[in-house]
Structures are given as C-alpha cells and as structure tokens.
Design an enzyme around this catalytic site. Structure first.
Site, PDB file in Angstrom:
ATOM      1  N   ARG A 190     -94.736  -8.510  13.652  1.00 27.53           N
ATOM      2  CA  ARG A 190     -94.645  -7.904  15.122  1.00 27.53           C
ATOM      3  C   ARG A 190     -93.094  -7.390  15.328  1.00 27.53           C
ATOM      4  O   ARG A 190     -92.653  -6.728  16.236  1.00 27.53           O
ATOM      5  CB  ARG A 190     -94.924  -9.271  16.219  1.00 27.53           C
ATOM      6  CG  ARG A 190     -94.677  -8.719  17.489  1.00 27.53           C
ATOM      7  CD  ARG A 190     -95.236  -9.783  18.601  1.00 27.53           C
ATOM      8  NE  ARG A 190     -95.143  -9.330  20.026  1.00 27.53           N
ATOM      9  CZ  ARG A 190     -95.873  -9.692  20.969  1.00 27.53           C
ATOM     10  NH1 ARG A 190     -96.501 -10.472  20.852  1.00 27.53           N
ATOM     11  NH2 ARG A 190     -95.455  -9.155  22.132  1.00 27.53           N
ATOM     12  N   GLU A 211     -90.258   4.452  23.616  1.00 25.25           N
ATOM     13  CA  GLU A 211     -90.903   3.359  23.044  1.00 25.25           C
ATOM     14  C   GLU A 211     -92.406   3.980  22.602  1.00 25.25           C
ATOM     15  O   GLU A 211     -93.102   3.884  21.693  1.00 25.25           O
ATOM     16  CB  GLU A 211     -91.547   2.542  24.286  1.00 25.25           C
ATOM     17  CG  GLU A 211     -90.367   1.712  24.498  1.00 25.25           C
ATOM     18  CD  GLU A 211     -89.611   0.508  24.032  1.00 25.25           C
ATOM     19  OE1 GLU A 211     -90.140   0.071  22.827  1.00 25.25           O
ATOM     20  OE2 GLU A 211     -88.646  -0.083  24.247  1.00 25.25           O
ATOM     21  N   HIS A 233     -79.768  -2.837  21.462  1.00 31.71           N
ATOM     22  CA  HIS A 233     -79.422  -3.955  22.168  1.00 31.71           C
ATOM     23  C   HIS A 233     -78.073  -4.401  22.348  1.00 31.71           C
ATOM     24  O   HIS A 233     -77.402  -4.586  23.260  1.00 31.71           O
ATOM     25  CB  HIS A 233     -80.223  -5.443  21.810  1.00 31.71           C
ATOM     26  CG  HIS A 233     -81.498  -5.527  22.283  1.00 31.71           C
ATOM     27  ND1 HIS A 233     -82.582  -6.620  21.709  1.00 31.71           N
ATOM     28  CD2 HIS A 233     -82.399  -5.188  23.061  1.00 31.71           C
ATOM     29  CE1 HIS A 233     -83.528  -6.445  22.395  1.00 31.71           C
ATOM     30  NE2 HIS A 233     -83.615  -5.677  23.219  1.00 31.71           N
ATOM     31  N   HIS A 252     -82.796   0.386  28.861  1.00 31.72           N
ATOM     32  CA  HIS A 252     -83.207  -0.048  27.693  1.00 31.72           C
ATOM     33  C   HIS A 252     -83.784   1.163  26.464  1.00 31.72           C
ATOM     34  O   HIS A 252     -83.589   0.991  25.627  1.00 31.72           O
ATOM     35  CB  HIS A 252     -84.198  -1.319  27.981  1.00 31.72           C
ATOM     36  CG  HIS A 252     -85.033  -1.547  26.831  1.00 31.72           C
ATOM     37  ND1 HIS A 252     -84.430  -2.346  26.055  1.00 31.72           N
ATOM     38  CD2 HIS A 252     -86.267  -1.432  26.475  1.00 31.72           C
ATOM     39  CE1 HIS A 252     -85.322  -2.866  25.000  1.00 31.72           C
ATOM     40  NE2 HIS A 252     -86.494  -2.082  25.171  1.00 31.72           N
ATOM     41  N   ASN A 260     -89.618  -3.831  16.941  1.00 36.18           N
ATOM     42  CA  ASN A 260     -88.245  -3.995  17.611  1.00 36.18           C
ATOM     43  C   ASN A 260     -87.369  -2.717  16.608  1.00 36.18           C
ATOM     44  O   ASN A 260     -86.098  -2.698  16.627  1.00 36.18           O
ATOM     45  CB  ASN A 260     -87.527  -5.262  17.003  1.00 36.18           C
ATOM     46  CG  ASN A 260     -88.099  -6.304  17.858  1.00 36.18           C
ATOM     47  OD1 ASN A 260     -88.612  -5.984  19.010  1.00 36.18           O
ATOM     48  ND2 ASN A 260     -88.368  -7.457  17.147  1.00 36.18           N
ATOM     49  N   LYS A 280     -99.852  -0.958  19.618  1.00 34.72           N
ATOM     50  CA  LYS A 280     -99.380  -2.526  19.862  1.00 34.72           C
ATOM     51  C   LYS A 280    -100.401  -3.604  19.774  1.00 34.72           C
ATOM     52  O   LYS A 280     -99.980  -4.638  19.219  1.00 34.72           O
ATOM     53  CB  LYS A 280     -98.743  -2.395  21.364  1.00 34.72           C
ATOM     54  CG  LYS A 280     -98.031  -3.720  21.600  1.00 34.72           C
ATOM     55  CD  LYS A 280     -96.805  -3.594  22.329  1.00 34.72           C
ATOM     56  CE  LYS A 280     -96.347  -5.087  22.592  1.00 34.72           C
ATOM     57  NZ  LYS A 280     -95.122  -5.192  23.203  1.00 34.72           N
ATOM     58  N   ARG A 307     -98.547 -25.662  34.722  1.00 35.20           N
ATOM     59  CA  ARG A 307     -98.746 -25.548  33.342  1.00 35.20           C
ATOM     60  C   ARG A 307     -99.510 -24.332  32.832  1.00 35.20           C
ATOM     61  O   ARG A 307    -100.028 -24.251  31.870  1.00 35.20           O
ATOM     62  CB  ARG A 307     -99.322 -26.712  32.733  1.00 35.20           C
ATOM     63  CG  ARG A 307     -98.327 -27.858  33.149  1.00 35.20           C
ATOM     64  CD  ARG A 307     -98.888 -29.122  32.236  1.00 35.20           C
ATOM     65  NE  ARG A 307     -98.064 -30.226  32.502  1.00 35.20           N
ATOM     66  CZ  ARG A 307     -98.350 -30.983  33.576  1.00 35.20           C
ATOM     67  NH1 ARG A 307     -99.200 -30.974  34.121  1.00 35.20           N
ATOM     68  NH2 ARG A 307     -97.511 -31.964  33.669  1.00 35.20           N
ATOM     69  N   GLU A 311     -94.810 -13.542  16.702  1.00 36.52           N
ATOM     70  CA  GLU A 311     -93.524 -12.788  15.956  1.00 36.52           C
ATOM     71  C   GLU A 311     -93.143 -13.565  14.874  1.00 36.52           C
ATOM     72  O   GLU A 311     -91.924 -13.904  14.676  1.00 36.52           O
ATOM     73  CB  GLU A 311     -92.251 -12.423  16.779  1.00 36.52           C
ATOM     74  CG  GLU A 311     -91.566 -11.225  16.195  1.00 36.52           C
ATOM     75  CD  GLU A 311     -90.462 -10.693  17.209  1.00 36.52           C
ATOM     76  OE1 GLU A 311     -91.083 -10.063  18.263  1.00 36.52           O
ATOM     77  OE2 GLU A 311     -89.544 -10.428  17.049  1.00 36.52           O
ATOM     78  N   HIS A 335     -84.124  -1.516  18.095  1.00 35.05           N
ATOM     79  CA  HIS A 335     -83.857  -2.325  19.142  1.00 35.05           C
ATOM     80  C   HIS A 335     -82.616  -3.296  18.906  1.00 35.05           C
ATOM     81  O   HIS A 335     -81.805  -3.780  19.614  1.00 35.05           O
ATOM     82  CB  HIS A 335     -85.259  -3.209  19.596  1.00 35.05           C
ATOM     83  CG  HIS A 335     -86.186  -2.903  20.328  1.00 35.05           C
ATOM     84  ND1 HIS A 335     -86.692  -1.729  19.999  1.00 35.05           N
ATOM     85  CD2 HIS A 335     -86.478  -3.282  21.590  1.00 35.05           C
ATOM     86  CE1 HIS A 335     -87.629  -1.489  20.812  1.00 35.05           C
ATOM     87  NE2 HIS A 335     -87.617  -2.241  21.863  1.00 35.05           N
TER      88      HIS A 335
HETATM   89  N1  GLY Z   1     -91.532  -5.449  22.869  1.00 32.87           N
HETATM   90  C1  GLY Z   1     -91.660  -5.929  21.792  1.00 32.87           C
HETATM   91  C2  GLY Z   1     -92.895  -7.005  21.419  1.00 32.87           C
HETATM   92  O1  GLY Z   1     -93.553  -6.972  22.574  1.00 32.87           O
HETATM   93  O2  GLY Z   1     -93.038  -7.600  20.561  1.00 32.87           O
END
Ligand code: GLY
Length: 379
Positions: free
Chosen positions: A245, A189, A256, A270, A249, A231, A125, A241, A252
């Site tokens: 957050r 990134e 994606h 990526h 993206n 970040k 857990r 998110e 992305h």
């Molecule tokens: N890589 C995107 C995030 O960590 O939210």
C-alpha cells in the site's frame, strides 16, 4: 439523470463495498444509499462551500427515496481536520441520535472524508459511513481504502483509524464546479497511478488529460474509474499498509516535507506537493541508476503541459535548505528504524518500495533543486 456510470468493487470480505462512478449520481443518492439504511434518515457531514453548491441536490436525491437528512457544515480547509472539529462532529452525531445501525454520510473533499470517517469509526465503537467525494483528489484517492483521521499539532494524519466506507458515490459531474487549481492538484493523484503501476494508463493520460481537464465526461469517468480500480487492487492486497500500500505514497515523502515547510496551506496544496514529489522521486531513481534517464523529464513535461506545479521553483515564498527538508522527511510517519521509506521507480509504471536509500543522494538532489530554484529566481 445518470449518463455514464461504472462500478468498481472493493472485495474486502466482510468490509467489501462498491465505488459507483458517474455523472449525476448525487441526484440518485437516495436510491444508492437506501438499501443500506434501517431507518430513512442519514446524518451528513459536509463543509460550507460544498453545501452551498450541492447540498440541495443531495437533499432532493435523498428525498426522492423518502430519506431525510440532518447536515453539519464545517469550515472548508485543512485546519478543519483537528481534534476540535472531531469533537464537534462526534457530539453533533450523538445529539442527532445517530445509532449503531445508522449511516453517516461524508460529503466533501479529503478533509471532510477523513474527519467524518474517523468520527464514524469511533462513534459508538463504529458506525457505518458512506463517502460522497466532491473533489478529484477525494474521488480517486482519499475516499477509497478506509484511511480516516485528523492532524495533530505535531503533524498530518497522525491520529486515525482504518474504517472502510460501505459505499462510495463519485459523481464526476461535481468536478465541473471544482476550482481549476484544485482540479490540477487532484490530477497529480491520477497521474500517480499511471506512474506507480500502469504505463499504458500514463500513455493514455498523456494523450487524453487535456480533454479531461477541459471537462470531457467520458475522459473524466475513465480516469476516475482506472484510478479507483488501481487503488482498490492495492488496498485489497494490503489493507493496513504493511507493504505494497506504501506504493500509493509515490511522491508523498518529498511532498509532505514541502507541505510541512510551507505550512500545509494555500502556498502549496497537497496534490501540488505530490506532483513535485513524483518528479523528484523519478529524478532520484534515475540518479541511483534504477530507471531510464529520460523518465523524469517525461513526467515533468507532462505535468508542465497540464499547467501543474512540478519543481521547487514553482513553490512561492522561502523554502528551508536541503538539510532542513530532509529533517522534515524524517519526521514523517513513514520512517522505520531511522531510515526513510521512499517509493522509487524502475520505469514509468514500475514503482517499488525502497527502505534502504541513504540520505546523501536525497540531500544532494534537493540541494541542486534548490540551487536551480535560486537561479530561476534571479534570471
Ligand atoms: N492515500 C494513500 C492511501 O490511501 O494509502
């Protein structure tokens, strides 16, 4: 020896932690990790390439502080982020008698970090874990913020948990052994942070990224630190998110779809999908009258100067048509109520989350980009 080092703190209350950034941190791993341990032993999940290049340095760094380690080296590559590998890792950790108060170390790029972090999240857990990211992408993005998980046969990152690491050790010296293509993909990134929220950082990158790519230690440390600061700031605002957050993206949603269309493999990494996606996101923003017309070409020119893939024409092999690409975007998990969430921009350094973008302009943009690609292929 640590020549340059910095600490970025991620103030998440009971889940707060430090990101340590500097050259030579791996050989100090024992001194850095030791204070977290209740017994002098860690279980290290890594991959074969990283183990061959840097395993001995990590073992020596731990040993210097009297810490023993057991290591499991997985196959490199995205296919390792699977249910099967998760079972392998969890059963190995149980076999190694990793207890609730032990620490698991994720030593590798994004694949290892996501997989080992998820294994740590569900083992007994939840046990604590430390990220030692070895790629640029992992140092500036995936090792920070607590997203862990694996891919399902139905899509990327569909299974996972938020589980924050207790410490991140980003040894920027490890970037020396990173293949150039992986460095460039990870750089997308880094640039993303400037593009989404810090125009001055993007200016700095335009001036200094060539030195960064050439291995300049101070430039590298600054770029990793600023990326981690940004970040951390976003993750603290919105850990799970619900809102902001999603800014991370940027590029992305397009990226994606391109990764899905190319099979999540060597045809398109990526970060390469993210770079192409960032240019498309700025083009879409300009077409919608949201950002200055010159912004997309400035982004594309910088990526071009950095030798990065930046347009659909840079993706080898066949691509599906615009409708199919939009369909792949719609399968992405960032879909709510049938509308695709896009990260658009008002300018360089000023991105925002847009949930009300119609699909027609997206389809038109992709159709034109595909037509350009076809023209470039015949000329
Ligand atoms: N890589 C995107 C995030 O960590 O939210």
């Amino acid at each position: 020896m640590t020549r340059t080092s910095a600490t970025v703190h991620v103030p998440l209350g009971a889940r707060a932690y430090d990101i340590r950034i500097g050259e030579g941190l791996l050989s100090r791993a024992g001194a850095e990790i030791g204070p977290l341990l209740r017994r002098p032993r860690v279980a290290v999940v890594t991959e074969a390439r990283v183990e061959a290049l840097h395993g001995a340095t990590l073992a020596a760094g731990l040993e210097a502080a009297g810490i023993g380690m057991a290591a499991l080296a997985l196959e490199p590559g995205e296919a390792t982020k699977s249910w099967r590998s998760l079972e392998t890792v969890v059963e190995w950790l149980i076999g190694e008698k990793v207890a609730r108060d032990d620490v698991v170390v994720a030593f590798g790029g994004g694949v290892v970090g996501d997989l080992a972090g998820f294994a740590a999240a569900i083992l007994r857990r939840g046990v604590r874990f430390v990220q030692i990211p070895t790629t640029l992408l992992a140092q500036v993005d995936s090792s920070v913020g607590g997203k862990t998980g694996i891919n399902s046969p139905q899509g990327k990152n569909l299974v996972g948990a938020f589980h924050q690491p207790r410490l991140v050790l980003a040894d920027t010296g490890l970037l020396d052994t990173l293949p150039e293509r992986d460095f460039r993909a990870g750089y997308a990134e880094v640039a993303k942070y400037g593009l989404l929220g810090d125009a001055a950082f993007f200016d700095w990158l335009e001036a200094n990224a060539p030195a960064l790519a050439a291995g300049d230690p101070a430039a590298r440390a600054h770029a990793v630190r600023r990326s981690c600061e940004m970040k951390a700031e976003i993750v603290v605002r919105d850990e799970t998110e619900e809102g902001d957050r999603a800014l991370l993206n940027l590029g992305h949603t397009f990226g994606h779809a391109l990764e899905a269309a190319t099979g999540y493999g060597d045809r398109l990494l990526h970060g390469e999908g993210v770079a192409i996606g960032c240019v498309l996101a700025f083009e879409l923003s300009a077409r919608l009258g949201l950002c200055p017309q010159e912004a997309p070409s400035r982004v594309a020119a910088h990526f071009d100067r950095m030798g990065m893939r930046r347009r659909l024409a840079d993706v080898p092999g066949a691509l599906p048509d615009a409708d199919a690409l939009v369909g792949l975007m719609a399968q992405d998990k960032k879909v709510r109520d049938g509308r695709i969430a896009f990260i658009l921009a008002r300018d360089i350094g000023a991105a925002f989350v847009a949930r009300d973008v119609g699909l027609a302009p997206v389809r038109a943009l992709l159709a034109e980009a595909l037509a350009d690609r076809a023209r470039l292929a015949v000329s």
